[in-house]
Design an enzyme around this catalytic site. Sequence first.
Site, PDB file in Angstrom:
ATOM      1  N   ASP A   1      31.559  49.809  44.363  1.00 21.97           N
ATOM      2  CA  ASP A   1      32.318  48.744  45.818  1.00 21.97           C
ATOM      3  C   ASP A   1      33.141  49.938  46.582  1.00 21.97           C
ATOM      4  O   ASP A   1      33.945  49.668  47.714  1.00 21.97           O
ATOM      5  CB  ASP A   1      33.144  48.152  45.697  1.00 21.97           C
ATOM      6  CG  ASP A   1      32.169  46.654  43.939  1.00 21.97           C
ATOM      7  OD1 ASP A   1      31.200  46.925  43.776  1.00 21.97           O
ATOM      8  OD2 ASP A   1      32.969  45.857  43.737  1.00 21.97           O
TER       9      ASP A   1
ATOM     10  N   LYS B   1      26.304  42.617  43.389  1.00 14.69           N
ATOM     11  CA  LYS B   1      26.864  41.812  42.287  1.00 14.69           C
ATOM     12  C   LYS B   1      27.904  41.049  42.819  1.00 14.69           C
ATOM     13  O   LYS B   1      28.774  41.428  44.128  1.00 14.69           O
ATOM     14  CB  LYS B   1      27.876  43.141  41.368  1.00 14.69           C
ATOM     15  CG  LYS B   1      28.439  43.809  42.012  1.00 14.69           C
ATOM     16  CD  LYS B   1      29.917  44.627  41.477  1.00 14.69           C
ATOM     17  CE  LYS B   1      31.054  45.473  41.881  1.00 14.69           C
ATOM     18  NZ  LYS B   1      32.025  44.670  42.055  1.00 14.69           N
TER      19      LYS B   1
ATOM     20  N   CYS C   1      38.240  45.369  40.497  1.00 14.79           N
ATOM     21  CA  CYS C   1      36.380  45.351  40.241  1.00 14.79           C
ATOM     22  C   CYS C   1      36.460  47.040  39.513  1.00 14.79           C
ATOM     23  O   CYS C   1      35.401  46.559  38.355  1.00 14.79           O
ATOM     24  CB  CYS C   1      35.909  45.572  41.553  1.00 14.79           C
ATOM     25  SG  CYS C   1      35.350  44.409  42.470  1.00 14.79           S
TER      26      CYS C   1
HETATM   27  N1  TIU Z   1      36.004  45.573  44.514  1.00 18.04           N
HETATM   28  C1  TIU Z   1      36.830  45.098  45.018  1.00 18.04           C
HETATM   29  O1  TIU Z   1      37.872  45.599  43.874  1.00 18.04           O
HETATM   30  N2  TIU Z   1      36.770  43.425  45.017  1.00 18.04           N
HETATM   31  C2  TIU Z   1      38.244  43.027  45.318  1.00 18.04           C
HETATM   32  O2  TIU Z   1      37.850  41.967  46.003  1.00 18.04           O
HETATM   33  N3  TIU Z   1      39.294  43.935  45.400  1.00 18.04           N
HETATM   34  C3  TIU Z   1      40.520  43.805  45.574  1.00 18.04           C
HETATM   35  O3  TIU Z   1      40.995  44.402  45.631  1.00 18.04           O
HETATM   36  N4  TIU Z   1      40.796  42.357  46.499  1.00 18.04           N
END
Ligand code: TIU
Length: 223
Positions: free
Chosen positions: A26, A131, A164
């Site tokens: 991400d 995802k 994530c």
């Molecule tokens: N990619 C991921 O970690 N999504 C989140 O929403 N992370 C947060 O820390 N909010």
Amino acid sequence: MTELMMKAEPYDFTFDPESTALIIIDMQRDFVEPGGFGESLGNDVSILRRTIGPIQRVLEQCRRHHMMIVHTREGHRPDLTDCPPSKLERGKPSRKIGDPGSMGRLLVRGEAGHDIVPELYPVAGEVVLDKPGKGAFYATDLELLLRNKRIRTLIVCGVTTEVCVHTTVREANDRGFNCVVLEDCVGSYFPAFQEAALAMVKAQGGIFGWVSDSSRAIAALGG
Ligand code: TIU
């Protein structure tokens, strides 16, 4: 077969580049640039940007070894039918998933903010995995892709460490993959969570895997 050794905690990590994938979680503009989803949750997103340089250097070495490379992106269909109502409402964000922002609709596939940061942009032949959840295995074909390539170990980078990255490492661990998390290549909006999340991975003799860093990974890869 090439057995390489990476200095790591709780003990040295051995891996074969042929059966190892680099998974970058991400690294999207929505999480690391102002005006995106991360900021809508009340976070200072600049804290995550220190991961970009180290990930770039690890990515370069993994490309040199022709390793499998997977870039994940969290996000949803434009009609949000794959976004659970609970996720949409959670956290009382200033703007919700699907709302307009300066990089397009927040966390929606096809929008500028949903895409990978330019510094780490995927090249032809690399997997881009969309995802809907926090974990990269949930409701995706990641496990199939890894098994078809006979992948057994994962080098894990990306954001955020306790959300994530952790969810994905836990999912991978239960599926029998060995994971090494590179501490300067993963980032959290909260320094205390960064520290705790990394400690959790390597505690109890490596309950979820190993922790190393970009320098030790690059040294192991001969860079
Ligand atoms: N990619 C991921 O970690 N999504 C989140 O929403 N992370 C947060 O820390 N909010």
